[in-house]
Design a protein around this motif. Structure first.
Motif, PDB file in Angstrom:
ATOM      1  N   SER A   1      14.935 -25.085  -4.555  1.00 13.05           N
ATOM      2  CA  SER A   1      14.445 -24.413  -3.351  1.00 13.05           C
ATOM      3  C   SER A   1      13.313 -23.466  -3.708  1.00 13.05           C
ATOM      4  O   SER A   1      13.508 -22.470  -4.407  1.00 13.05           O
ATOM      5  CB  SER A   1      15.585 -23.638  -2.681  1.00 13.05           C
ATOM      6  N   THR A   2      12.118 -23.773  -3.225  1.00 10.30           N
ATOM      7  CA  THR A   2      10.958 -22.927  -3.485  1.00 10.30           C
ATOM      8  C   THR A   2      11.105 -21.584  -2.784  1.00 10.30           C
ATOM      9  O   THR A   2      10.757 -20.535  -3.342  1.00 10.30           O
ATOM     10  CB  THR A   2       9.676 -23.631  -3.010  1.00 10.30           C
TER      11      THR A   2
ATOM     12  N   LEU B   1       9.754 -24.598   4.123  1.00 13.94           N
ATOM     13  CA  LEU B   1       8.976 -24.772   2.895  1.00 13.94           C
ATOM     14  C   LEU B   1       9.675 -25.800   2.008  1.00 13.94           C
ATOM     15  O   LEU B   1      10.866 -25.690   1.719  1.00 13.94           O
ATOM     16  CB  LEU B   1       8.851 -23.439   2.158  1.00 13.94           C
ATOM     17  N   TRP B   2       8.901 -26.812   1.584  1.00 15.87           N
ATOM     18  CA  TRP B   2       9.491 -27.917   0.824  1.00 15.87           C
ATOM     19  C   TRP B   2      10.055 -27.438  -0.514  1.00 15.87           C
ATOM     20  O   TRP B   2       9.493 -26.535  -1.152  1.00 15.87           O
ATOM     21  CB  TRP B   2       8.447 -28.998   0.552  1.00 15.87           C
TER      22      TRP B   2
ATOM     23  N   GLU C   1       1.524 -16.031   0.097  1.00 11.43           N
ATOM     24  CA  GLU C   1       1.561 -17.050   1.146  1.00 11.43           C
ATOM     25  C   GLU C   1       2.001 -18.376   0.544  1.00 11.43           C
ATOM     26  O   GLU C   1       1.659 -18.702  -0.592  1.00 11.43           O
ATOM     27  CB  GLU C   1       0.185 -17.221   1.798  1.00 11.43           C
ATOM     28  N   GLY C   2       2.741 -19.142   1.316  1.00 13.37           N
ATOM     29  CA  GLY C   2       3.149 -20.474   0.891  1.00 13.37           C
ATOM     30  C   GLY C   2       3.001 -21.463   2.028  1.00 13.37           C
ATOM     31  O   GLY C   2       3.180 -21.107   3.198  1.00 13.37           O
ATOM     32  N   GLU C   3       2.649 -22.691   1.700  1.00 16.53           N
ATOM     33  CA  GLU C   3       2.523 -23.725   2.737  1.00 16.53           C
ATOM     34  C   GLU C   3       2.729 -25.096   2.124  1.00 16.53           C
ATOM     35  O   GLU C   3       2.506 -25.317   0.926  1.00 16.53           O
ATOM     36  CB  GLU C   3       1.166 -23.643   3.415  1.00 16.53           C
ATOM     37  N   ASN C   4       3.167 -26.027   2.947  1.00 15.21           N
ATOM     38  CA  ASN C   4       3.314 -27.423   2.550  1.00 15.21           C
ATOM     39  C   ASN C   4       1.955 -28.106   2.645  1.00 15.21           C
ATOM     40  O   ASN C   4       1.170 -27.830   3.555  1.00 15.21           O
ATOM     41  CB  ASN C   4       4.323 -28.131   3.449  1.00 15.21           C
ATOM     42  N   LEU C   5       1.690 -29.029   1.718  1.00 12.50           N
ATOM     43  CA  LEU C   5       0.367 -29.645   1.655  1.00 12.50           C
ATOM     44  C   LEU C   5       0.481 -31.087   1.184  1.00 12.50           C
ATOM     45  O   LEU C   5       1.156 -31.374   0.189  1.00 12.50           O
ATOM     46  CB  LEU C   5      -0.530 -28.852   0.694  1.00 12.50           C
TER      47      LEU C   5
ATOM     48  N   VAL D   1      14.821 -32.102   1.169  1.00 14.31           N
ATOM     49  CA  VAL D   1      14.902 -30.812   1.847  1.00 14.31           C
ATOM     50  C   VAL D   1      16.326 -30.296   1.756  1.00 14.31           C
ATOM     51  O   VAL D   1      17.287 -30.987   2.103  1.00 14.31           O
ATOM     52  CB  VAL D   1      14.475 -30.940   3.319  1.00 14.31           C
ATOM     53  N   MET D   2      16.450 -29.090   1.265  1.00 14.53           N
ATOM     54  CA  MET D   2      17.774 -28.529   0.995  1.00 14.53           C
ATOM     55  C   MET D   2      18.253 -27.674   2.156  1.00 14.53           C
ATOM     56  O   MET D   2      17.491 -26.884   2.714  1.00 14.53           O
ATOM     57  CB  MET D   2      17.736 -27.696  -0.288  1.00 14.53           C
ATOM     58  N   GLU D   3      19.491 -27.868   2.474  1.00 13.16           N
ATOM     59  CA  GLU D   3      20.078 -27.054   3.528  1.00 13.16           C
ATOM     60  C   GLU D   3      20.344 -25.651   2.998  1.00 13.16           C
ATOM     61  O   GLU D   3      20.529 -25.447   1.805  1.00 13.16           O
ATOM     62  CB  GLU D   3      21.397 -27.676   4.006  1.00 13.16           C
ATOM     63  N   GLU D   4      20.336 -24.709   3.896  1.00 15.50           N
ATOM     64  CA  GLU D   4      20.624 -23.336   3.508  1.00 15.50           C
ATOM     65  C   GLU D   4      22.048 -23.263   2.964  1.00 15.50           C
ATOM     66  O   GLU D   4      22.979 -23.817   3.538  1.00 15.50           O
ATOM     67  CB  GLU D   4      20.483 -22.412   4.714  1.00 15.50           C
TER      68      GLU D   4
END
Length: 653
Positions: A336-337, A364-365, A398-402, A490-493
């Motif tokens: 998890s990022t 966030l991936w 800042e973080g973003e998927n790309l 994608v990981m669940e919380e």
């Protein structure tokens, strides 16, 4: 002047060689006549180059000691003498052909010719062996030297070259240079392209790169630094290759030491903030425990919960600190990022007078990464931002998927990435320094190894990612980090589940060198229903297993500490136990939760893992899984029982 004298004068001045007539005067040799090339030669060394000058004192500064002795011997001999000597001229060292000829009827006169048109790298550089003082110098310098002619044959190798290649000059002279100088990849040991061929074909110099090893004659190899240079024979032709090389181990050792020093520098910077946070956490732990001791039964559960919560936060801080202190090869997995960024920023900003502003998308991936190594990169970048603003300031994360495509112009393979930007409001980086910011050993700090950002770049490259920097003087600096992502994972919380304590029976051996750890594990195991015994190292554990197995009182499981200073640790103990008691389940224990042995414990032959500081529920689960797994494996080849198997009740051996 007569016709014959005119012809002689034209010939005397027209030849390219330095021609001198010398005459002995009072045990010295004086210049009696000389032509223009000889005047130029003497003028170059500070002499006026005129008749009457002392020749030996004029040329003393440009002759090697052995060659001066050789010249004196030639002048004193009453016969023709020819030899090669070496001149130290302004343009470099030059090999000259010397000829000394007695003049008939004049015992005290000599004709001397010096042909210095051919340097060491001229059209016939290989006709003479390396000799005299030059040979002594080359034999004793700390670098290997190879001289290779235009046919690719070895003409000379010095003592260090013999040591590094395993070939002596007598054995390799005249043989192909490819036989003596063989390069292999440091990891795969696959052959690497020959720098000798490259220089011979292109006429360009060629130096070493990372991951290059020289293969010794006996099969061993050493990391290598080398430089191969063309030796010019004429304006258009190459006469061969000069190869200078050396063992790169000392430089690699120094670099490793400086990387460790950089880690310590990072830890020292964080120590104040960490101590502040740990003191707060210890205040919570000790306060709750003190009140628990003084209080009645009422309220004890809340006090215990508070103490355990504070201790768990302290455990998280210690894991982050260990990630910085202990280097290891990257252990990649989907992580998890978002969680990592939260943990790292809380850790790195401890005690800082800067303000952190975070902007992250909800989805966030996750990334394919070694959390400890990426945490090290992020810690370094945050510390750099803090150091750029000693009076405090704002740091933006800042973080973003790309989705990267080939047209993006990034040095990345097309695919999914997470882009993380870290921006400060510091003074910025000067343009002349910006291009070197990731170079090893480059630093603008008064104190620093210059390896922090270089190490970050290496870690990111190991993750198949990219790290870049942009800066404006007076405005601030932005580091941009790209990490490969796994959107499909994608990981669940994480939702805390009710922890289950599995109780069991049986004898469990604990191998750990710390008495405090032994004591708490004994109490935990007794609480879980086991009968514990302890050993302080691997050797003692092996003796106990052998003794108890022979006495028909085998252990149900063994818990081994991964590292025992000065004694056999967990990995070696496990290998020996496989020979003694192959069916005995072994659980590995360590405080380094991200150590590759713990991460891949199954591949290393362990039945389970227990991370320090111990959690009772996790310990009970590790024991249950290890013992039940061993019983299932042992029962695969056992005869089938006609009895019914119980499907409920507590876990027992």
């Amino acid at each position: 002047m007569s016709s014959s004298e005119s012809r002689f004068s034209a010939l005397f001045e027209g030849v390219n060689e330095a021609v001198l007539f010398l005459k002995r005067v009072d045990e010295d040799w004086k210049v009696d006549a000389l032509n223009q090339p000889a005047r130029a030669l003497l003028h170059e060394i500070g002499s006026n180059g005129e008749v009457g000058d002392s020749f030996l004192s004029s040329v003393a500064d440009i002759l090697l000691l052995d060659d001066k002795a050789r010249l004196l011997s030639a002048l004193d001999a009453n016969e023709s003498v020819e030899s090669n000597i070496t001149l130290e001229r302004a343009q470099g060292r030059v090999t000259a052909h010397l000829k000394v000829q007695p003049i008939p009827g004049e015992d005290d006169s000599r004709l001397l010719l010096l042909d210095s048109a051919r340097s060491l790298g001229s059209s016939h550089p290989w006709t003479e062996s390396v000799h005299g003082s030059l040979n002594q110098i080359l034999r004793h310098i700390g670098e290997g030297v190879l001289l290779i002619n235009e046919s690719g044959e070895v003409q000379y190798i010095n003592r260090e070259g013999e040591k590094l290649t395993g070939w002596s000059l007598e054995e390799i002279h005249g043989e192909s240079a490819e036989l003596a100088f063989r390069l292999v990849d440091s990891h795969s040991r696959d052959p690497l392209p020959s720098p000798i061929k490259y220089v011979s074909q292109t006429g360009l110099p060629h130096g070493s790169s990372e991951g290059c090893h020289l293969l010794h004659r006996q099969g061993d190899s050493v990391p290598l630094q080398f430089l191969a240079m063309p030796v010019a024979g004429s304006a258009t032709d190459s006469a061969g290759v000069l190869l200078v090389f050396r063992d790169d181990n000392p430089r690699l050792r120094l670099q490793k030491e400086q990387v460790n020093a950089q880690r310590l520098e990072t830890i020292n910077h964080l120590a104040g903030g960490i101590a502040h946070d740990f003191n707060n956490l210890l205040t919570g732990i000790m306060g709750h425990l003190a009140l628990l001791r003084e209080s009645a039964l009422q309220g004890r559960e809340e006090r215990l919960a508070g103490a355990l919560k504070a201790a768990d936060r302290a455990r998280s801080l210690s894991i982050q600190l260990l990630s910085l202190a202990k280097g290891h090869a990257p252990v990649l997995s989907a992580s998890s990022t978002r969680n990592l960024l939260a943990e790292v920023t809380e850790f790195s900003m401890a005690g800082s007078n800067s303000e952190l502003e975070v902007s992250l998308p909800d989805e966030l991936w996750p990334c394919v990464m070694d959390e400890g190594r990426v945490a090290q990169v992020l810690n370094n970048l945050i510390i750099n931002a803090q150091q750029a603003m000693p009076e405090g300031g704002k740091i933006r994360l800042e973080g973003e998927n790309l989705e990267v495509i080939s047209e993006d112009g990034l040095p990345l393979k097309p695919g999914a990435f997470v882009r993380i930007k870290l921006e400060d409001e510091g003074p910025g980086i000067e343009p002349k320094h910006l291009s070197r910011i990731f170079d090893p050993y480059f630093t603008t700090k008064k104190q620093g190894s210059g390896l922090g950002l270089a190490n970050c770049k290496t870690i990111v490259r190991q993750h198949q990612g990219h790290l870049s920097v942009d800066s404006l003087v007076g405005k601030g600096t932005t580091f941009t980090l790209y990490l490969p992502a796994t959107p499909e994972a994608v990981m669940e919380e994480v939702v805390e589940e009710a922890q289950v304590t599995y109780r069991g029976k049986g004898r469990v051996l604990v191998m750990d060198d710390e008495v405090l750890v032994q004591e708490i594990v004994i109490d935990i195991l007794k609480h879980l229903g086991y009968d514990p015994e302890v050993a302080s190292n691997g050797e003692e554990a092996l003796e106990m297993v052998i003794r108890e197995t022979q006495a028909k009182k085998p252990f149900a499981a063994v818990i081994v500490d991964l590292t025992v200073p000065g004694s056999m640790g967990g990995l070696d103990t496990k290998k020996r136990l496989e020979e003694i008691a192959p069916d005995l389940p072994v659980i590995v224990s360590s405080g380094y939760s991200n150590d590759p042995v713990l991460v891949h414990y199954h591949e290393n032959g362990f039945a389970g893992v227990a991370v320090k500081p111990y959690n009772i529920q996790q310990m009970s689960s590790a024991l249950k899984d290890a013992i039940v797994g061993q019983r299932k494996n042992a029962g695969q080849n056992a005869p089938r029982s006609s009895g019914k198997k119980s499907t409920s009740g507590p876990f027992h051996l």
